[in-house]
Design an enzyme around this catalytic site. Structure first.
Site, PDB file in Angstrom:
ATOM      1  N   GLU A 117      10.725   1.641  42.594  1.00 33.13           N
ATOM      2  CA  GLU A 117       9.854   2.747  42.200  1.00 33.13           C
ATOM      3  C   GLU A 117      10.112   3.095  40.745  1.00 33.13           C
ATOM      4  O   GLU A 117      11.265   3.273  40.337  1.00 33.13           O
ATOM      5  CB  GLU A 117      10.104   3.961  43.114  1.00 33.13           C
ATOM      6  CG  GLU A 117       9.705   3.685  44.556  1.00 33.13           C
ATOM      7  CD  GLU A 117       9.791   4.906  45.454  1.00 33.13           C
ATOM      8  OE1 GLU A 117      10.058   6.016  44.958  1.00 33.13           O
ATOM      9  OE2 GLU A 117       9.586   4.731  46.677  1.00 33.13           O
ATOM     10  N   LYS A 165      11.388  -4.561  45.327  1.00 33.82           N
ATOM     11  CA  LYS A 165      10.419  -3.562  44.848  1.00 33.82           C
ATOM     12  C   LYS A 165      11.199  -2.345  44.373  1.00 33.82           C
ATOM     13  O   LYS A 165      12.175  -1.937  45.003  1.00 33.82           O
ATOM     14  CB  LYS A 165       9.440  -3.169  45.948  1.00 33.82           C
ATOM     15  CG  LYS A 165       8.454  -2.064  45.507  1.00 33.82           C
ATOM     16  CD  LYS A 165       7.266  -1.943  46.413  1.00 33.82           C
ATOM     17  CE  LYS A 165       7.512  -1.225  47.700  1.00 33.82           C
ATOM     18  NZ  LYS A 165       8.009   0.174  47.557  1.00 33.82           N
ATOM     19  N   ASP A 215      12.712  -3.390  49.476  1.00 34.76           N
ATOM     20  CA  ASP A 215      12.787  -2.182  48.648  1.00 34.76           C
ATOM     21  C   ASP A 215      14.209  -1.914  48.163  1.00 34.76           C
ATOM     22  O   ASP A 215      15.157  -1.990  48.949  1.00 34.76           O
ATOM     23  CB  ASP A 215      12.348  -0.966  49.477  1.00 34.76           C
ATOM     24  CG  ASP A 215      11.002  -0.443  49.055  1.00 34.76           C
ATOM     25  OD1 ASP A 215      10.607  -0.657  47.892  1.00 34.76           O
ATOM     26  OD2 ASP A 215      10.339   0.187  49.899  1.00 34.76           O
ATOM     27  N   ASP A 255      11.474   0.838  52.309  1.00 32.64           N
ATOM     28  CA  ASP A 255      12.448   1.888  52.636  1.00 32.64           C
ATOM     29  C   ASP A 255      11.839   2.928  53.572  1.00 32.64           C
ATOM     30  O   ASP A 255      12.537   3.821  54.069  1.00 32.64           O
ATOM     31  CB  ASP A 255      13.030   2.527  51.370  1.00 32.64           C
ATOM     32  CG  ASP A 255      11.976   3.154  50.475  1.00 32.64           C
ATOM     33  OD1 ASP A 255      10.771   3.034  50.792  1.00 32.64           O
ATOM     34  OD2 ASP A 255      12.355   3.750  49.451  1.00 32.64           O
ATOM     35  N   SER A 256      10.543   2.788  53.855  1.00 39.74           N
ATOM     36  CA  SER A 256       9.930   3.627  54.889  1.00 39.74           C
ATOM     37  C   SER A 256      10.625   3.410  56.229  1.00 39.74           C
ATOM     38  O   SER A 256      10.437   4.192  57.160  1.00 39.74           O
ATOM     39  CB  SER A 256       8.426   3.341  55.003  1.00 39.74           C
ATOM     40  OG  SER A 256       8.186   1.957  55.164  1.00 39.74           O
ATOM     41  N   GLU A 302       0.352   3.823  45.085  1.00 40.70           N
ATOM     42  CA  GLU A 302       0.315   4.598  46.335  1.00 40.70           C
ATOM     43  C   GLU A 302      -0.324   5.956  46.109  1.00 40.70           C
ATOM     44  O   GLU A 302       0.111   6.738  45.247  1.00 40.70           O
ATOM     45  CB  GLU A 302       1.749   4.750  46.886  1.00 40.70           C
ATOM     46  CG  GLU A 302       1.801   5.546  48.178  1.00 40.70           C
ATOM     47  CD  GLU A 302       3.079   5.329  48.985  1.00 40.70           C
ATOM     48  OE1 GLU A 302       3.902   4.466  48.616  1.00 40.70           O
ATOM     49  OE2 GLU A 302       3.226   6.030  49.996  1.00 40.70           O
TER      50      GLU A 302
HETATM   51  O1  KIV Z   1       8.285   1.550  52.136  1.00 40.56           O
HETATM   52  C1  KIV Z   1       7.110   1.145  52.270  1.00 40.56           C
HETATM   53  O2  KIV Z   1       6.674   0.755  53.374  1.00 40.56           O
HETATM   54  C2  KIV Z   1       6.264   1.143  51.081  1.00 40.56           C
HETATM   55  C3  KIV Z   1       4.806   0.858  51.233  1.00 40.56           C
HETATM   56  C4  KIV Z   1       4.100   1.916  51.969  1.00 40.56           C
HETATM   57  C5  KIV Z   1       4.172   0.552  49.933  1.00 40.56           C
HETATM   58  O3  KIV Z   1       6.752   1.365  50.012  1.00 40.56           O
END
Ligand code: KIV
Length: 270
Positions: free
Chosen positions: A113, A111, A82, A43-44, A180
């Site tokens: 959180e 993934k 994510d 989600d970055s 993280e």
């Molecule tokens: O969103 C992402 O890229 C991440 C990683 C930095 C672990 O969650």
């Protein structure tokens, strides 16, 4: 093709796992031909690709679009997508719909959180046949609660909670956990407490693997240099130089040159 059970094998064999966050088909195509074990569609992307100031702005549609693009570029890689901010906090049906969209877009796993109260959801997703990667420490979706992108797990009590949370995620069926930005000794304790692998970012070497965002690894943003991200290239400078060279060539009428265009209709038809 590598698969999710490989994660257990890699941990058992002591093979360090490599993961890279990637968002688009062109980059994924390059990654598909590399040795990287797995690709995260993180989600970055809300920050790195869409320019927002936090991952709070990521949506399921955004993640599904990027996941589908990455899958088209990297048919042979394990892809983890994510679950974005609040997509898993609006009831089980909404959460499972988000999971469904990401899996149908081409993910092999999701993934999530860790937040208070989401262990049962992890169990339900796993029981539904969807592998889940947990995420602990500086979980960026909680940036407003943390008051910024700050290292987590610094006190003894916070470190204990991280170990407990990691064990709960493992018991709930997660196949791995991202750690993280927590102190290296805490990451080491969490890793030792688990049978499943940990994948670290900003956590030092005592984890089962590492993850970096491809843009950070390639040096795409001259202004972003966190301590944890090693730049293996300086693409922001190299891209700017290439574009300036193109502009100079076009302005001097040196681009396009003979051979880079068709001189006549007859030739272009050939
Ligand atoms: O969103 C992402 O890229 C991440 C990683 C930095 C672990 O969650």
């Amino acid at each position: 093709m590598k698969n999710i059970p490989d994660f257990h094998k890699w941990k058992a064999d002591g093979k360090p796992i490599t993961m890279v966050t990637c968002y688009d088909a062109a980059t994924a195509k390059i990654l598909n031909a590399t040795k990287v074990d797995t690709i995260l569609v993180g989600d970055s992307c809300a920050m790195v690709v869409h320019g927002f100031d936090s991952t709070v702005h990521a949506t399921v549609e955004m993640l599904a679009t990027h996941t589908a693009a990455v899958r088209r570029g990297a048919p042979d890689k394990v892809i983890v997508a994510d679950l974005p901010f609040l997509s898993n906090r609006k009831g089980i049906d909404v959460a499972m719909d988000a999971v469904d969209q990401l899996m149908k877009a081409g993910a092999n796993a999701v993934k999530l959180e860790r937040r208070k109260g989401n262990i049962q959801l992890v169990e339900h997703i796993v029981d539904s046949g969807v592998p889940v990667m947990g995420h602990l420490g500086l979980t960026p979706q909680s940036v407003n609660e943390f008051g910024g992108f700050k290292m987590q797990g610094k006190s003894d009590a916070a470190a204990r909670v991280l170990v407990e949370d990691a064990q709960m995620l493992e018991q709930a069926g997660c196949f791995s956990v991202v750690l993280e930005c927590i102190p290296a000794d805490v990451a080491s304790k969490v890793t030792a407490a688990l049978h499943i692998p940990t994948i670290g970012i900003g956590c030092g070497p005592s984890v089962s693997g590492q993850v970096l965002v491809i843009n950070d690894l390639l040096g795409m943003d001259a202004d972003f240099q966190p301590r944890f991200a090693r730049k293996y290239d300086n693409l922001s400078e190299r891209i700017a130089a290439a574009v300036n060279q193109y502009c100079a060539d076009a302005q001097r009428l040196e681009f396009p040159a003979a051979g880079e265009y068709s001189a006549s209709l007859a030739k272009s038809a050939r």
